[in-house]
Design a protein around this motif. Structure first.
Motif, PDB file in Angstrom:
ATOM      1  N   SER A 176       0.825  -1.058   0.047  1.00  0.00           N
ATOM      2  CA  SER A 176       0.001   0.158   0.022  1.00  0.00           C
ATOM      3  C   SER A 176       0.844   1.189  -0.001  1.00  0.00           C
ATOM      4  O   SER A 176       0.320   2.356  -0.187  1.00  0.00           O
ATOM      5  CB  SER A 176      -0.855   0.161   1.225  1.00  0.00           C
ATOM      6  OG  SER A 176      -0.261  -0.020   2.323  1.00  0.00           O
ATOM      7  N   TYR A 177       2.129   1.119   0.485  1.00  0.00           N
ATOM      8  CA  TYR A 177       2.903   2.090   0.373  1.00  0.00           C
ATOM      9  C   TYR A 177       3.476   2.825  -0.938  1.00  0.00           C
ATOM     10  O   TYR A 177       4.209   3.819  -1.364  1.00  0.00           O
ATOM     11  CB  TYR A 177       4.142   1.971   1.434  1.00  0.00           C
ATOM     12  CG  TYR A 177       3.843   1.918   2.746  1.00  0.00           C
ATOM     13  CD1 TYR A 177       3.972   3.359   3.410  1.00  0.00           C
ATOM     14  CD2 TYR A 177       3.591   0.982   3.461  1.00  0.00           C
ATOM     15  CE1 TYR A 177       3.577   3.252   5.054  1.00  0.00           C
ATOM     16  CE2 TYR A 177       3.343   0.856   4.829  1.00  0.00           C
ATOM     17  CZ  TYR A 177       3.341   2.132   5.432  1.00  0.00           C
ATOM     18  OH  TYR A 177       2.785   2.164   7.038  1.00  0.00           O
ATOM     19  N   ILE A 178       3.198   1.805  -2.096  1.00  0.00           N
ATOM     20  CA  ILE A 178       3.340   2.368  -3.178  1.00  0.00           C
ATOM     21  C   ILE A 178       2.765   3.741  -3.509  1.00  0.00           C
ATOM     22  O   ILE A 178       3.422   4.582  -4.161  1.00  0.00           O
ATOM     23  CB  ILE A 178       3.095   1.445  -4.337  1.00  0.00           C
ATOM     24  CG1 ILE A 178       3.785   0.081  -4.170  1.00  0.00           C
ATOM     25  CG2 ILE A 178       3.046   1.838  -5.818  1.00  0.00           C
ATOM     26  CD1 ILE A 178       3.281  -1.111  -5.027  1.00  0.00           C
ATOM     27  N   ALA A 179       1.470   3.940  -3.066  1.00  0.00           N
ATOM     28  CA  ALA A 179       0.791   5.192  -3.184  1.00  0.00           C
ATOM     29  C   ALA A 179       0.790   5.858  -2.251  1.00  0.00           C
ATOM     30  O   ALA A 179       1.114   7.356  -2.243  1.00  0.00           O
ATOM     31  CB  ALA A 179      -0.664   4.783  -3.671  1.00  0.00           C
ATOM     32  N   LEU A 180       1.035   5.464  -0.899  1.00  0.00           N
ATOM     33  CA  LEU A 180       1.075   6.238   0.207  1.00  0.00           C
ATOM     34  C   LEU A 180       2.535   7.053   0.399  1.00  0.00           C
ATOM     35  O   LEU A 180       2.646   8.260   0.768  1.00  0.00           O
ATOM     36  CB  LEU A 180       0.969   5.428   1.446  1.00  0.00           C
ATOM     37  CG  LEU A 180      -0.288   4.939   1.747  1.00  0.00           C
ATOM     38  CD1 LEU A 180      -0.459   4.184   2.976  1.00  0.00           C
ATOM     39  CD2 LEU A 180      -1.494   6.041   1.777  1.00  0.00           C
ATOM     40  N   LYS A 239       2.729  11.082   1.002  1.00  0.00           N
ATOM     41  CA  LYS A 239       3.242  11.576   1.925  1.00  0.00           C
ATOM     42  C   LYS A 239       4.372  12.553   1.554  1.00  0.00           C
ATOM     43  O   LYS A 239       4.554  13.648   2.306  1.00  0.00           O
ATOM     44  CB  LYS A 239       3.799  10.615   2.915  1.00  0.00           C
ATOM     45  CG  LYS A 239       2.908   9.784   3.481  1.00  0.00           C
ATOM     46  CD  LYS A 239       3.459   8.573   4.594  1.00  0.00           C
ATOM     47  CE  LYS A 239       2.281   7.754   5.286  1.00  0.00           C
ATOM     48  NZ  LYS A 239       2.908   6.674   6.075  1.00  0.00           N
ATOM     49  N   ARG A 240       4.996  12.237   0.356  1.00  0.00           N
ATOM     50  CA  ARG A 240       6.079  12.990   0.049  1.00  0.00           C
ATOM     51  C   ARG A 240       5.483  14.644  -0.264  1.00  0.00           C
ATOM     52  O   ARG A 240       5.990  15.385  -0.217  1.00  0.00           O
ATOM     53  CB  ARG A 240       6.718  12.451  -1.110  1.00  0.00           C
ATOM     54  CG  ARG A 240       8.025  13.282  -1.689  1.00  0.00           C
ATOM     55  CD  ARG A 240       9.208  13.303  -0.957  1.00  0.00           C
ATOM     56  NE  ARG A 240      10.471  13.950  -1.323  1.00  0.00           N
ATOM     57  CZ  ARG A 240      11.350  13.455  -1.798  1.00  0.00           C
ATOM     58  NH1 ARG A 240      11.403  12.048  -2.086  1.00  0.00           N
ATOM     59  NH2 ARG A 240      12.457  14.077  -2.248  1.00  0.00           N
ATOM     60  N   ALA A 241       4.187  14.428  -0.864  1.00  0.00           N
ATOM     61  CA  ALA A 241       3.791  15.714  -1.272  1.00  0.00           C
ATOM     62  C   ALA A 241       2.980  16.613  -0.198  1.00  0.00           C
ATOM     63  O   ALA A 241       2.949  17.702  -0.298  1.00  0.00           O
ATOM     64  CB  ALA A 241       2.389  15.246  -2.358  1.00  0.00           C
ATOM     65  N   ARG A 289      13.469  12.929   3.921  1.00  0.00           N
ATOM     66  CA  ARG A 289      14.483  12.513   4.701  1.00  0.00           C
ATOM     67  C   ARG A 289      14.313  11.059   5.387  1.00  0.00           C
ATOM     68  O   ARG A 289      15.202  10.395   5.776  1.00  0.00           O
ATOM     69  CB  ARG A 289      14.794  13.499   6.026  1.00  0.00           C
ATOM     70  CG  ARG A 289      15.012  14.914   5.618  1.00  0.00           C
ATOM     71  CD  ARG A 289      15.077  15.694   6.862  1.00  0.00           C
ATOM     72  NE  ARG A 289      15.353  17.105   6.597  1.00  0.00           N
ATOM     73  CZ  ARG A 289      15.163  18.100   7.494  1.00  0.00           C
ATOM     74  NH1 ARG A 289      15.002  17.738   8.773  1.00  0.00           N
ATOM     75  NH2 ARG A 289      15.408  19.263   7.087  1.00  0.00           N
ATOM     76  N   ALA A 290      12.822  10.734   5.002  1.00  0.00           N
ATOM     77  CA  ALA A 290      12.676   9.193   5.536  1.00  0.00           C
ATOM     78  C   ALA A 290      13.456   8.166   4.678  1.00  0.00           C
ATOM     79  O   ALA A 290      13.392   8.341   3.535  1.00  0.00           O
ATOM     80  CB  ALA A 290      11.071   9.156   5.648  1.00  0.00           C
ATOM     81  N   PHE A 291      13.566   7.007   5.261  1.00  0.00           N
ATOM     82  CA  PHE A 291      14.149   6.017   4.646  1.00  0.00           C
ATOM     83  C   PHE A 291      12.784   4.934   4.330  1.00  0.00           C
ATOM     84  O   PHE A 291      12.236   4.496   5.357  1.00  0.00           O
ATOM     85  CB  PHE A 291      14.952   5.185   5.439  1.00  0.00           C
ATOM     86  CG  PHE A 291      15.445   3.793   4.786  1.00  0.00           C
ATOM     87  CD1 PHE A 291      16.629   4.229   3.784  1.00  0.00           C
ATOM     88  CD2 PHE A 291      15.234   2.732   5.181  1.00  0.00           C
ATOM     89  CE1 PHE A 291      17.092   2.991   3.224  1.00  0.00           C
ATOM     90  CE2 PHE A 291      15.683   1.448   4.554  1.00  0.00           C
ATOM     91  CZ  PHE A 291      16.812   1.603   3.675  1.00  0.00           C
ATOM     92  N   THR A 292      12.283   4.674   3.141  1.00  0.00           N
ATOM     93  CA  THR A 292      11.058   4.300   2.735  1.00  0.00           C
ATOM     94  C   THR A 292      11.401   2.904   2.322  1.00  0.00           C
ATOM     95  O   THR A 292      10.402   2.340   1.863  1.00  0.00           O
ATOM     96  CB  THR A 292      10.480   5.104   1.631  1.00  0.00           C
ATOM     97  OG1 THR A 292      11.228   5.045   0.461  1.00  0.00           O
ATOM     98  CG2 THR A 292      10.356   6.282   2.159  1.00  0.00           C
TER      99      THR A 292
END
Length: 243
Positions: free
Chosen positions: A129-133, A137-139, A146-149
């Motif tokens: 689900s983080y493909i879109a999230l 979140k970046r936008a 700065r987050a490691f995704t």
């Protein structure tokens, strides 16, 4: 349209989360209605396929930055990230604009199957689900760069990934086999309706030629309904006649 509208109102207004969701749903619905209306009335195929291609391009770009490629140091710069992201988004419709049927089938297959993944995420956690999230979140957050995704895959992620792949492949294959031998895109509905109306007017042997116009039929039906609620008028003297 709803995606960008959500980002816009989140960054510019302090309204609550639930209200933002409702407004986003309304904006997305209006955008969809406008696109369908443009296709129904004018048959603007290029505009519709451009929107479809941008959706697929957004998805491909999101998947690209979901991989370890998105954790490269160069992409911590917002300007580099968004320029690269936008180039990938635009590249997909440019490549497939010459074969619009394939573009439509691929978009339906991948986006439709990914919607199932998002639905599964509502009941069982999956990092897919983080493909879109991550993009959302970046936008929304200027500090998210700065987050490691890089999210580690677990057993359920591999299972859902396999289900996603099977759904996408089966959907694309089914559509390709179903559309084989058919025209790429049918005429838009308004053109078909206009052609059918002209055929009825010119062909007096067609039974539909003798059907009254819609306005007269509606007026007749309303008259019948009105008569049901009218009281019966007295017909005059009801006493027996005196001889």
């Amino acid at each position: 349209m709803g995606f960008f509208f959500y980002i816009l109102i989140t960054r510019l207004t302090p309204i609550k989360y639930d209200v933002r969701l409702v407004l986003t749903a309304i904006a997305g619905s209006l955008g969809g209605i406008f696109l369908v209306a443009a296709w129904w009335r004018f048959g603007i195929l290029t505009l519709c396929m451009l929107c479809v291609g941008l959706v697929l391009g957004f998805f491909v770009s999101s998947v690209t930055f979901f991989t370890p490629l998105g954790n490269l140091t160069i992409f911590s710069n917002d300007a580099v990230f968004w320029v690269t992201f936008s180039c990938i988004v635009v590249l997909i419709p440019v490549i497939f604009m010459g074969c619009q049927r394939i573009l439509s089938i691929l978009t339906c297959g991948f986006i439709g199957s990914y919607s199932v993944v998002l639905a599964i995420d509502s009941y069982m956690y999956t990092s897919l689900s983080y493909i879109a999230l991550n993009v959302l979140k970046r936008a929304l957050s200027p500090h998210f760069r700065r987050a490691f995704t890089n999210v580690p895959f677990q057993t359920n992620d591999f299972i859902i990934l396999a289900v996603w792949g099977m759904l996408a492949v089966s959907g694309i294959t089914l559509q390709i086999r179903r559309e084989r031998g058919r025209p790429c895109f049918p005429p838009h509905p308004y053109k078909l309706w206009k052609r059918e109306r002209e055929r009825r007017v010119t062909n007096i042997l067609d039974p539909s030629y003798h059907i009254p116009p819609l306005r007269e039929r509606l007026y007749g039906r309303l008259t019948q309904i009105r008569e049901l609620f009218q009281k019966e008028q007295p017909a005059g003297e009801r006493t027996p006649l005196l001889l």
